[in-house]
Design a protein around this motif. Structure first.
Motif, PDB file in Angstrom:
ATOM      1  N   LEU A 188      -4.809 -58.599  10.640  1.00 40.15           N
ATOM      2  CA  LEU A 188      -4.350 -57.124  11.431  1.00 40.15           C
ATOM      3  C   LEU A 188      -5.088 -56.814  12.420  1.00 40.15           C
ATOM      4  O   LEU A 188      -6.370 -56.972  12.699  1.00 40.15           O
ATOM      5  CB  LEU A 188      -4.977 -56.100  10.134  1.00 40.15           C
ATOM      6  CG  LEU A 188      -4.292 -56.164   8.576  1.00 40.15           C
ATOM      7  CD1 LEU A 188      -4.596 -55.278   7.760  1.00 40.15           C
ATOM      8  CD2 LEU A 188      -2.674 -56.152   9.056  1.00 40.15           C
ATOM      9  N   THR A 189      -4.168 -56.515  13.292  1.00 40.33           N
ATOM     10  CA  THR A 189      -4.687 -56.009  14.738  1.00 40.33           C
ATOM     11  C   THR A 189      -4.747 -54.569  14.834  1.00 40.33           C
ATOM     12  O   THR A 189      -5.814 -54.270  15.706  1.00 40.33           O
ATOM     13  CB  THR A 189      -3.699 -56.654  15.829  1.00 40.33           C
ATOM     14  OG1 THR A 189      -2.535 -56.279  15.574  1.00 40.33           O
ATOM     15  CG2 THR A 189      -3.836 -57.941  15.906  1.00 40.33           C
ATOM     16  N   ASP A 190      -4.060 -53.799  13.978  1.00 43.91           N
ATOM     17  CA  ASP A 190      -4.053 -52.468  14.224  1.00 43.91           C
ATOM     18  C   ASP A 190      -5.098 -51.957  13.017  1.00 43.91           C
ATOM     19  O   ASP A 190      -5.195 -52.502  11.929  1.00 43.91           O
ATOM     20  CB  ASP A 190      -2.994 -51.794  13.950  1.00 43.91           C
ATOM     21  CG  ASP A 190      -1.928 -52.073  15.010  1.00 43.91           C
ATOM     22  OD1 ASP A 190      -2.522 -52.295  16.304  1.00 43.91           O
ATOM     23  OD2 ASP A 190      -0.947 -52.049  14.940  1.00 43.91           O
ATOM     24  N   ARG A 191      -5.788 -50.763  13.326  1.00 40.86           N
ATOM     25  CA  ARG A 191      -6.653 -50.230  12.165  1.00 40.86           C
ATOM     26  C   ARG A 191      -5.585 -49.771  11.064  1.00 40.86           C
ATOM     27  O   ARG A 191      -4.611 -49.092  11.211  1.00 40.86           O
ATOM     28  CB  ARG A 191      -7.331 -49.256  12.793  1.00 40.86           C
ATOM     29  CG  ARG A 191      -8.307 -48.463  11.552  1.00 40.86           C
ATOM     30  CD  ARG A 191      -9.503 -47.704  12.391  1.00 40.86           C
ATOM     31  NE  ARG A 191     -10.153 -46.940  11.349  1.00 40.86           N
ATOM     32  CZ  ARG A 191     -11.087 -47.487  10.509  1.00 40.86           C
ATOM     33  NH1 ARG A 191     -11.471 -48.670  10.503  1.00 40.86           N
ATOM     34  NH2 ARG A 191     -12.024 -46.487   9.793  1.00 40.86           N
ATOM     35  N   LEU A 192      -5.794 -50.183   9.669  1.00 45.16           N
ATOM     36  CA  LEU A 192      -4.963 -49.630   8.627  1.00 45.16           C
ATOM     37  C   LEU A 192      -5.874 -48.283   8.192  1.00 45.16           C
ATOM     38  O   LEU A 192      -6.906 -48.161   7.497  1.00 45.16           O
ATOM     39  CB  LEU A 192      -5.219 -50.658   7.553  1.00 45.16           C
ATOM     40  CG  LEU A 192      -4.163 -50.393   6.396  1.00 45.16           C
ATOM     41  CD1 LEU A 192      -2.594 -50.277   6.841  1.00 45.16           C
ATOM     42  CD2 LEU A 192      -4.571 -51.668   5.366  1.00 45.16           C
ATOM     43  N   GLU A 193      -4.857 -47.227   8.472  1.00 45.87           N
ATOM     44  CA  GLU A 193      -5.253 -45.923   8.014  1.00 45.87           C
ATOM     45  C   GLU A 193      -4.372 -45.230   7.032  1.00 45.87           C
ATOM     46  O   GLU A 193      -3.189 -45.253   7.359  1.00 45.87           O
ATOM     47  CB  GLU A 193      -5.642 -45.227   9.187  1.00 45.87           C
ATOM     48  CG  GLU A 193      -6.724 -45.323   9.955  1.00 45.87           C
ATOM     49  CD  GLU A 193      -7.031 -44.540  11.025  1.00 45.87           C
ATOM     50  OE1 GLU A 193      -6.645 -43.208  10.840  1.00 45.87           O
ATOM     51  OE2 GLU A 193      -7.640 -44.843  11.959  1.00 45.87           O
TER      52      GLU A 193
END
Length: 193
Positions: free
Chosen positions: A37-42
């Motif tokens: 995952l390159t994006d923050r999982l929020e």
């Protein structure tokens, strides 16, 4: 330590299974392919209040709605059984109108042929009836029917109250589970950072 290790292994197995299912859903033949995952999982947590959950559970439950209908039917049955104590008055009416034309011919005793002119007949009749009935003795059948209907009505009310209690407990458990999940998400986010 043993519990944490076991939970970690279970979560690792669940992650591996989820990744295999993802690869299968995407049509990939490599079940071992991994993703980073390159994006923050929020995950935005929706804020619920226990009172709102309780209200929704009670408002949307089909069993509770059916219980309200059953209580109304039991109340109608009680009133119907009570009405059996009163005299019944029946009124009925009818009317008829008849119009007929007759004609013919015949032979007299002397052998002479005679024709009969057209005869018109009109009749009109009306009828009206009124009846009153009252049962003088039924050996307690009406009272028994009334008591049974009232017991059914009370039973229906108790069923509603019991169902409401059960649904309130379920709503409380649901809210507690929701709060637990929020706490787990928060702990997981703290450990990840």
């Amino acid at each position: 330590y043993l519990s944490d290790s076991t939970n970690y292994l279970i979560q690792q197995t669940n992650l591996d299974t989820a990744l295999c299912n993802l690869n299968l859903a995407m049509g990939l033949d490599d079940p071992e392919r991994r993703y980073e995952l390159t994006d923050r999982l929020e995950v935005p947590a929706e804020a619920y209040e226990e009172a709102v959950i309780r209200e929704r559970v009670l408002a949307n439950n089909r069993s509770l709605q059916n219980a309200f209908v059953n209580r109304e039917l039991a109340g109608l049955n009680s009133r119907l059984q009570e009405a059996a104590r009163y005299p019944r008055i029946t009124v009925g009416g009818n009317g008829s109108y008849n119009w007929s034309v007759s004609s013919g011919s015949g032979t007299a005793a002397s052998g002479e042929s005679r024709s009969i002119d057209a005869v018109v007949g009109k009749t009109f009749s009306l009828g009206l009836g009124v009846a009153a009935t009252y049962t003088l003795a039924d050996w307690g059948v009406r009272n028994t029917n009334i008591q049974n209907a009232q017991l059914q009505e009370i039973s229906a009310q108790y069923a509603i109250e019991q169902l409401k209690r059960n649904l309130n407990v379920q709503a409380t458990n649901l809210f507690a589970t929701y709060q637990n999940q929020l706490n787990l998400v928060q702990l997981t986010e703290e450990r990840v950072q």
